[in-house]
Design a protein around this motif. Structure first.
Motif, PDB file in Angstrom:
ATOM      1  N   LEU A 129     -13.164  -4.642  10.149  1.00  0.00           N
ATOM      2  CA  LEU A 129     -12.426  -4.521   8.904  1.00  0.00           C
ATOM      3  C   LEU A 129     -12.008  -3.071   8.656  1.00  0.00           C
ATOM      4  CD1 LEU A 129     -11.525  -6.183   6.432  1.00  0.00           C
ATOM      5  CD2 LEU A 129     -13.630  -5.460   5.333  1.00  0.00           C
TER       6      LEU A 129
ATOM      7  N   ARG B  49      -6.181  -8.796  -0.831  1.00  0.00           N
ATOM      8  CA  ARG B  49      -7.267  -7.966  -1.369  1.00  0.00           C
ATOM      9  C   ARG B  49      -8.563  -8.759  -1.516  1.00  0.00           C
ATOM     10  NH1 ARG B  49      -5.974  -4.263  -6.305  1.00  0.00           N
ATOM     11  NH2 ARG B  49      -4.887  -3.260  -4.612  1.00  0.00           N
TER      12      ARG B  49
ATOM     13  N   SER C 117      -3.694  -0.151   9.940  1.00  0.00           N
ATOM     14  CA  SER C 117      -2.569  -0.649   9.137  1.00  0.00           C
ATOM     15  C   SER C 117      -2.119   0.392   8.114  1.00  0.00           C
ATOM     16  CB  SER C 117      -2.948  -1.955   8.438  1.00  0.00           C
ATOM     17  OG  SER C 117      -3.940  -1.720   7.469  1.00  0.00           O
ATOM     18  N   ALA C 118      -2.992   1.318   7.709  1.00  0.00           N
ATOM     19  CA  ALA C 118      -2.600   2.353   6.756  1.00  0.00           C
ATOM     20  C   ALA C 118      -1.720   3.408   7.414  1.00  0.00           C
ATOM     21  CB  ALA C 118      -3.837   3.020   6.161  1.00  0.00           C
TER      22      ALA C 118
ATOM     23  N   ARG D 260      -9.231  -2.175  11.171  1.00  0.00           N
ATOM     24  CA  ARG D 260      -7.976  -2.836  10.804  1.00  0.00           C
ATOM     25  C   ARG D 260      -7.325  -2.127   9.628  1.00  0.00           C
ATOM     26  NH1 ARG D 260      -8.780  -8.792   9.732  1.00  0.00           N
ATOM     27  NH2 ARG D 260      -9.108  -8.761  11.970  1.00  0.00           N
ATOM     28  N   GLY D 261      -8.116  -1.721   8.656  1.00  0.00           N
ATOM     29  CA  GLY D 261      -7.573  -1.001   7.503  1.00  0.00           C
ATOM     30  C   GLY D 261      -7.054   0.367   7.881  1.00  0.00           C
ATOM     31  N   ARG D 262      -7.725   1.019   8.832  1.00  0.00           N
ATOM     32  CA  ARG D 262      -7.297   2.346   9.255  1.00  0.00           C
ATOM     33  C   ARG D 262      -6.001   2.294  10.046  1.00  0.00           C
ATOM     34  NH1 ARG D 262     -11.095   5.717  13.084  1.00  0.00           N
ATOM     35  NH2 ARG D 262      -9.503   5.396  14.635  1.00  0.00           N
TER      36      ARG D 262
ATOM     37  N   VAL E 258     -10.354  -9.030   1.777  1.00  0.00           N
ATOM     38  CA  VAL E 258     -11.040  -7.784   2.134  1.00  0.00           C
ATOM     39  C   VAL E 258     -12.360  -7.680   1.382  1.00  0.00           C
ATOM     40  CG1 VAL E 258     -10.901  -5.263   2.026  1.00  0.00           C
ATOM     41  CG2 VAL E 258      -8.904  -6.583   2.719  1.00  0.00           C
TER      42      VAL E 258
END
Length: 69
Positions: A53, A3, A60-61, A56-58, A6
């Motif tokens: 970023l 976290r 991995s979710a 990558r978050g989209r 990020v």
């Protein structure tokens, strides 16, 4: 992803975009194409950090571990 990593990445990306915009304005005031170009490069690097970023978050979710398929 950690976290803190990020948060630091978002802050770095935003800082680079704002700083790049400021340098572009200074390059226009000074009538220096090189200074404005460096500001543009800096702002684009900040945008690339933010977009990578977010992507990558989209991605991995949407994935689940251990689905068993």
């Amino acid at each position: 992803m950690n976290r803190w990593w990020v948060v630091l990445s978002v802050l770095a990306g935003l800082y680079l975009v704002v700083f790049g915009g400021f340098v572009i304005l200074l390059g226009e005031a000074d009538d220096s194409p090189g200074f404005g170009g460096l500001g543009l490069i800096t702002a684009v690097i900040g945008l690339v950090i933010l977009v990578r970023l977010l992507l990558r978050g989209r991605t991995s979710a949407g994935t689940r571990r251990g689905s068993g398929s």
